[in-house]
Design a protein around this motif. Structure first.
Motif, mmCIF file in Angstrom:
data_model
loop_
_atom_site.group_PDB
_atom_site.id
_atom_site.type_symbol
_atom_site.label_atom_id
_atom_site.label_comp_id
_atom_site.label_asym_id
_atom_site.label_seq_id
_atom_site.Cartn_x
_atom_site.Cartn_y
_atom_site.Cartn_z
ATOM 1 N N LEU A 16 0.497 -1.320 0.340
ATOM 2 C CA LEU A 16 0.315 -0.002 -0.130
ATOM 3 C C LEU A 16 1.229 1.549 -0.159
ATOM 4 O O LEU A 16 0.668 1.968 -1.190
ATOM 5 C CB LEU A 16 -0.773 -0.166 1.164
ATOM 6 N N GLU A 17 1.729 1.689 0.602
ATOM 7 C CA GLU A 17 2.894 2.283 0.479
ATOM 8 C C GLU A 17 3.662 2.506 -0.064
ATOM 9 O O GLU A 17 3.494 4.097 -1.176
ATOM 10 C CB GLU A 17 3.882 2.319 1.729
ATOM 11 N N MET A 18 4.523 1.158 -1.147
ATOM 12 C CA MET A 18 4.301 1.435 -2.591
ATOM 13 C C MET A 18 3.370 2.061 -3.523
ATOM 14 O O MET A 18 3.567 2.858 -3.959
ATOM 15 C CB MET A 18 5.082 0.318 -3.096
ATOM 16 N N GLN A 19 2.904 1.395 -3.611
ATOM 17 C CA GLN A 19 1.070 2.101 -4.301
ATOM 18 C C GLN A 19 1.129 3.574 -4.563
ATOM 19 O O GLN A 19 0.803 4.727 -4.916
ATOM 20 C CB GLN A 19 -0.394 1.594 -4.003
ATOM 21 N N GLU A 20 0.924 3.916 -2.767
ATOM 22 C CA GLU A 20 0.534 5.751 -2.737
ATOM 23 C C GLU A 20 2.047 6.743 -3.296
ATOM 24 O O GLU A 20 2.161 7.593 -4.095
ATOM 25 C CB GLU A 20 0.601 5.849 -1.158
ATOM 26 N N ARG A 21 3.261 5.721 -2.714
ATOM 27 C CA ARG A 21 4.690 6.804 -3.291
ATOM 28 C C ARG A 21 4.596 6.664 -5.321
ATOM 29 O O ARG A 21 4.699 7.873 -5.412
ATOM 30 C CB ARG A 21 5.890 5.940 -2.402
ATOM 31 N N GLY A 22 3.526 5.511 -5.329
ATOM 32 C CA GLY A 22 3.963 5.626 -7.014
ATOM 33 C C GLY A 22 2.560 6.421 -7.646
ATOM 34 O O GLY A 22 3.367 7.335 -8.254
ATOM 35 N N PHE A 38 7.162 -3.685 -7.580
ATOM 36 C CA PHE A 38 7.802 -3.209 -8.480
ATOM 37 C C PHE A 38 6.131 -2.591 -9.040
ATOM 38 O O PHE A 38 5.929 -1.889 -9.504
ATOM 39 C CB PHE A 38 8.453 -4.122 -9.890
ATOM 40 N N GLU A 39 5.512 -3.770 -9.069
ATOM 41 C CA GLU A 39 3.977 -3.773 -9.576
ATOM 42 C C GLU A 39 3.289 -2.851 -9.134
ATOM 43 O O GLU A 39 1.629 -1.617 -9.373
ATOM 44 C CB GLU A 39 3.052 -5.344 -9.880
ATOM 45 N N ALA A 40 3.352 -2.687 -7.452
ATOM 46 C CA ALA A 40 2.398 -1.638 -6.945
ATOM 47 C C ALA A 40 2.340 -0.630 -6.845
ATOM 48 O O ALA A 40 2.106 0.689 -6.782
ATOM 49 C CB ALA A 40 2.049 -2.344 -5.253
ATOM 50 N N TRP A 41 3.890 0.145 -6.927
ATOM 51 C CA TRP A 41 4.331 1.778 -7.733
ATOM 52 C C TRP A 41 3.809 1.534 -9.136
ATOM 53 O O TRP A 41 2.657 2.703 -9.113
ATOM 54 C CB TRP A 41 5.220 1.676 -7.600
ATOM 55 N N ARG A 42 4.035 1.157 -10.191
ATOM 56 C CA ARG A 42 3.111 0.813 -11.419
ATOM 57 C C ARG A 42 1.548 1.380 -11.258
ATOM 58 O O ARG A 42 1.180 1.755 -12.334
ATOM 59 C CB ARG A 42 3.826 -0.122 -12.070
ATOM 60 N N PHE A 43 1.047 0.391 -10.742
ATOM 61 C CA PHE A 43 -0.957 0.700 -10.452
ATOM 62 C C PHE A 43 -1.193 2.081 -9.927
ATOM 63 O O PHE A 43 -1.542 2.602 -9.691
ATOM 64 C CB PHE A 43 -1.014 -0.768 -9.650
ATOM 65 N N GLY A 44 -0.093 2.253 -8.670
ATOM 66 C CA GLY A 44 -0.441 3.109 -8.275
ATOM 67 C C GLY A 44 0.064 4.923 -8.610
ATOM 68 O O GLY A 44 -1.078 6.290 -9.460
ATOM 69 N N SER A 78 -0.551 4.432 -12.342
ATOM 70 C CA SER A 78 -1.283 4.529 -13.311
ATOM 71 C C SER A 78 -2.472 4.916 -12.821
ATOM 72 O O SER A 78 -3.411 5.375 -14.362
ATOM 73 C CB SER A 78 -1.651 2.919 -13.463
ATOM 74 N N ILE A 79 -3.062 5.058 -11.341
ATOM 75 C CA ILE A 79 -3.976 4.866 -10.914
ATOM 76 C C ILE A 79 -4.659 6.590 -11.675
ATOM 77 O O ILE A 79 -5.249 7.426 -11.210
ATOM 78 C CB ILE A 79 -4.238 4.762 -10.036
ATOM 79 N N GLY A 121 -6.029 12.774 -16.522
ATOM 80 C CA GLY A 121 -6.188 12.473 -17.454
ATOM 81 C C GLY A 121 -5.161 12.996 -18.755
ATOM 82 O O GLY A 121 -4.955 12.930 -19.363
ATOM 83 N N HIS A 122 -4.160 11.820 -17.794
ATOM 84 C CA HIS A 122 -3.231 12.246 -18.544
ATOM 85 C C HIS A 122 -3.386 11.198 -20.038
ATOM 86 O O HIS A 122 -4.720 9.759 -19.430
ATOM 87 C CB HIS A 122 -1.628 11.820 -18.467
ATOM 88 N N ILE A 123 -2.286 11.343 -20.921
ATOM 89 C CA ILE A 123 -2.483 9.747 -21.892
ATOM 90 C C ILE A 123 -1.647 8.548 -21.139
ATOM 91 O O ILE A 123 -1.169 8.234 -20.122
ATOM 92 C CB ILE A 123 -1.079 10.373 -22.983
#
Length: 88
Positions: free
Chosen positions: A6-12, A45-51, A53-54, A60-62
């Motif tokens: 969760l922390e990595m997702q928030e960091r992303g 790695f995926e948690a950061w990327r998911f955050g 991407s969200i 509203g970016h590409i």
């Protein structure tokens, strides 16, 4: 481990809000290596990327390219290869 994800997702999400790109994933940096547990590393790695991407979608970016195309903020498809485009 769940809290770490969760922390990595928030960091992303925070990193995207600060204008960082997908290439700035901290889990892909040499100082995060050596990898002792491949599954744990990939999850982070995926948690950061998911955050990231969200936040990207919410702002509203590409979107990230999918099958050679990207979608602009207005929903129109953008070609991933402009070499074939010709003007009449």
């Amino acid at each position: 481990m769940f809290e770490d994800l969760l922390e990595m997702q928030e960091r992303g999400a925070r990193d995207r809000a600060l204008g960082r790109s997908l290439a700035d994933n901290p889990m892909s940096k040499p100082d995060m290596l050596p990898i002792t547990d491949l599954q744990e590393w990939f999850s982070m790695f995926e948690a950061w990327r998911f955050g990231w991407s969200i936040e990207d979608a919410m702002a509203g970016h590409i979107d990230m390219p999918r099958e050679g195309h990207a979608v602009s903020g207005n929903g129109r498809a953008l070609s991933g290869d402009s070499r074939g485009a010709r003007r009449a």
